[in-house]
Design an enzyme around this catalytic site. Sequence first.
Site, mmCIF file in Angstrom:
data_model
loop_
_atom_site.group_PDB
_atom_site.id
_atom_site.type_symbol
_atom_site.label_atom_id
_atom_site.label_comp_id
_atom_site.label_asym_id
_atom_site.label_seq_id
_atom_site.Cartn_x
_atom_site.Cartn_y
_atom_site.Cartn_z
ATOM 1 N N LYS A 91 -29.825 -25.656 18.320
ATOM 2 C CA LYS A 91 -30.807 -26.743 18.309
ATOM 3 C C LYS A 91 -30.174 -28.114 18.574
ATOM 4 C CE LYS A 91 -34.530 -24.277 17.379
ATOM 5 N NZ LYS A 91 -35.705 -24.221 18.275
ATOM 6 N N GLU A 113 -40.798 -31.811 14.445
ATOM 7 C CA GLU A 113 -41.419 -30.739 13.683
ATOM 8 C C GLU A 113 -40.327 -29.708 13.426
ATOM 9 O OE1 GLU A 113 -41.405 -30.857 16.931
ATOM 10 O OE2 GLU A 113 -40.552 -28.864 17.330
ATOM 11 N N SER A 379 -28.041 -17.267 18.489
ATOM 12 C CA SER A 379 -28.521 -18.654 18.506
ATOM 13 C C SER A 379 -28.168 -19.445 17.253
ATOM 14 C CB SER A 379 -30.031 -18.673 18.727
ATOM 15 O OG SER A 379 -30.681 -17.893 17.740
HETATM 16 C C1 LIG Z 1 -31.172 -20.012 14.988
HETATM 17 C C2 LIG Z 1 -32.485 -20.098 15.694
HETATM 18 N N1 LIG Z 1 -32.699 -19.323 16.750
HETATM 19 C C3 LIG Z 1 -33.871 -19.364 17.412
HETATM 20 C C4 LIG Z 1 -34.902 -20.185 17.025
HETATM 21 C C5 LIG Z 1 -36.181 -20.128 17.772
HETATM 22 O O1 LIG Z 1 -36.363 -21.199 18.639
HETATM 23 P P1 LIG Z 1 -36.198 -21.020 20.200
HETATM 24 O O2 LIG Z 1 -36.985 -19.813 20.592
HETATM 25 O O3 LIG Z 1 -36.754 -22.286 20.743
HETATM 26 O O4 LIG Z 1 -34.773 -20.854 20.519
HETATM 27 C C6 LIG Z 1 -34.715 -21.034 15.927
HETATM 28 C C7 LIG Z 1 -35.786 -21.943 15.483
HETATM 29 O O5 LIG Z 1 -35.756 -22.561 14.483
HETATM 30 C C8 LIG Z 1 -33.460 -20.985 15.250
HETATM 31 O O6 LIG Z 1 -33.249 -21.760 14.181
#
Ligand SMILES: Cc1ncc(COP(=O)(O)O)c(C=O)c1O
Lengths: 397, 268
Positions: A91, A113, A379
């Site tokens: 993020k 948000e 992620s």
């Molecule tokens: C670690 C992590 N992965 C994925 C997401 C999902 O978001 P996005 O699909 O935009 O990557 C989030 C959202 O808070 C997150 O904290």
Amino acid sequence: MQRLFPDERGHFDEFGGQFVPETLMTALEELVEAYEKYRDDPAFQDELAFYQREYISRPTGLYFAKKLTEHYGRAKIYLKREDLCHTGSHKLNNTIGQALLAKRMGKKRIIAETGAGQHGVASATAAALFGLECEVYMGEEDTRRQSLNVFRMNLLGSDVIPVTSGTKTLKDAMNEAIRDWVTNVETTYYLLGSVGGPHPYPMMVRDFQTIIGRETKEQIEKAEGRAPDFIIACVGGGSNAMGIFYPFIGTETRLIGVEPAGHGLESGQHGAPLSKGAKGILHGSLSYLLQDEYGQVLPAHSISAGLDYPGVGPEHSYLKDNTLAEYVSVTDDEALEAFRLLSQTEGILPALESSHAVAYIDKMIASTTKDDIIVVNLSGRGDKDVQVVAAALGVNL
Amino acid sequence: MAITRINRIDAVFDKLEEENRTALMPYLMAGYPDVETSLELLVAVAKAGADLIEFGVPYSDPLADGPTIQAAGEVALRNGVNTDTVFTLVRRARESVDTPVVVMTYYNTIYRYGLERFAQKAAESGVDGVIAPDLPPEEAAPWADAASKYGVATVMLVAPTSTDKRIERISELSKGFVYCVSLTGVTGARANLPSNLTDFIYRVRALTDKPLAVGFGISEPEQAKEVSEIADGVIIGSALVGLIGKAGGDCVEAARAYMSRIREAIDT
Ligand SMILES: Cc1ncc(COP(=O)(O)O)c(C=O)c1O
């Protein structure tokens, strides 16, 4: 390959666009203009690169998960380590980019948000770094599920505003953030956290996250001398997936987005609009959406707060309809199992969001051979989810 | 038939212009406080001197609305109200009321229903126009085409943040009247009118000949009076909805009394 999308008005064919109150349209025009100006500005790009390197700690590793690979005995599995970014998820790639833009636009206050709290923390972090005032809208339900992140945001000097309307989760936090923006549009920058929302957000957030895919491309080339056969990423709003997919769109690499199936796709309690939704408009753009026959948005469910969202970024809908990416889903239980597996095989606690991507390995690995290469976008890290996991496993902390 | 419908709104503004009066335009939430009472309210405010009625379709994600209308919408949804309920209510109101009715709805409800189907159903039910607060001119063409085919007016909004160029373009597209959002913000009663309202309305006036209706934040008779001096229509939303909520079982009478007070204030 440089792609043409979106068009000038933010359309990915029929998806995307700008469906917002007129009050915001001039602000969106200004944002488009500012972004167009700085995206090609060497000074801006240098500053961004500096913070990516020295502050976020990029490039993140592309780690060969040897034990996990041995566990399955099929394709080689690599993990793109976005969990090692400062603040613990991808993020920050986006918030640093947008905060730099906000600063150049002369804005002193940002709003955001958040669902899991990861985007909130990343926004609060960027705000602290660049001396911006920051308020974060968070569903009341999520402030409970992710109380640790609420406190982190407070420590970083941001205010967290619990949202009590609607389903009290990410969707309603976003409504409330947009209402704030409508009210304070002249002084406030809305720092949107994923590839949803009105144009230019889907494009801009994608661009800031594309560094994940660019690095991956270079790193896998170096490690294996070729592109991967599969890239797997979880899809909430879709920013980490879009970021790692983007440089590979239209190539031989199969791109797989994993949506949260919650209690099961047939249970009605999930967050899988690409698998089970219909086209509709939410938060300023047209995309697949969980809704009833009258267009009322349905509540999503996922064990992972960051995936608990009934919509998805419009470019994913475009990729789906043009079969440029595939979208699958994984249940709460399967994600929990993957959380445990990765923790115990590799010593990495994945975020529950990322656990969805990891869990999909189990479902597709049988169709691979030892010659195949899989990259999973990890992620985020799972420390924030320890309480939720404990509760799900019936452990009293 | 299509043409008469557009004319129901136009006729009202033509007539008021001749009489040198300002339109009183109350907003009601369909299905609030319950389905039958919302129909009674519609008829009551029409008889109490409303020149045009805005009828809100409740929506799960009303991002242009403040707490009062949000809460009313949540009640209406719990009462089982959907797009078809709203059309049925308007059709029933048409048995006794000839006042123009403009449906206020978020664009997804139109999109999901099907643009043509929505326009046709609206026209058949006696709906004269539609306002979609999250549909800017950039995205409005498909809906505006479907609506005009069935003689339903697409009412567009301008805001204080709109540039002159946008105001010109929006006014040109808008049918019936132009909805001037008085302030930068969401719906909801405010203690004071925004200080730059007069400048804003004059700015819009210089860019279009269409009737201008002002909404968002107007609640007191004195405020309505003040707005009536610069605008062709005064829209009262949250104040009326809030009053209906507070009045409980007496809400029809309370709404009628309130409408009469506003009517009197703007007519004197
Ligand atoms: C670690 C992590 N992965 C994925 C997401 C999902 O978001 P996005 O699909 O935009 O990557 C989030 C959202 O808070 C997150 O904290």
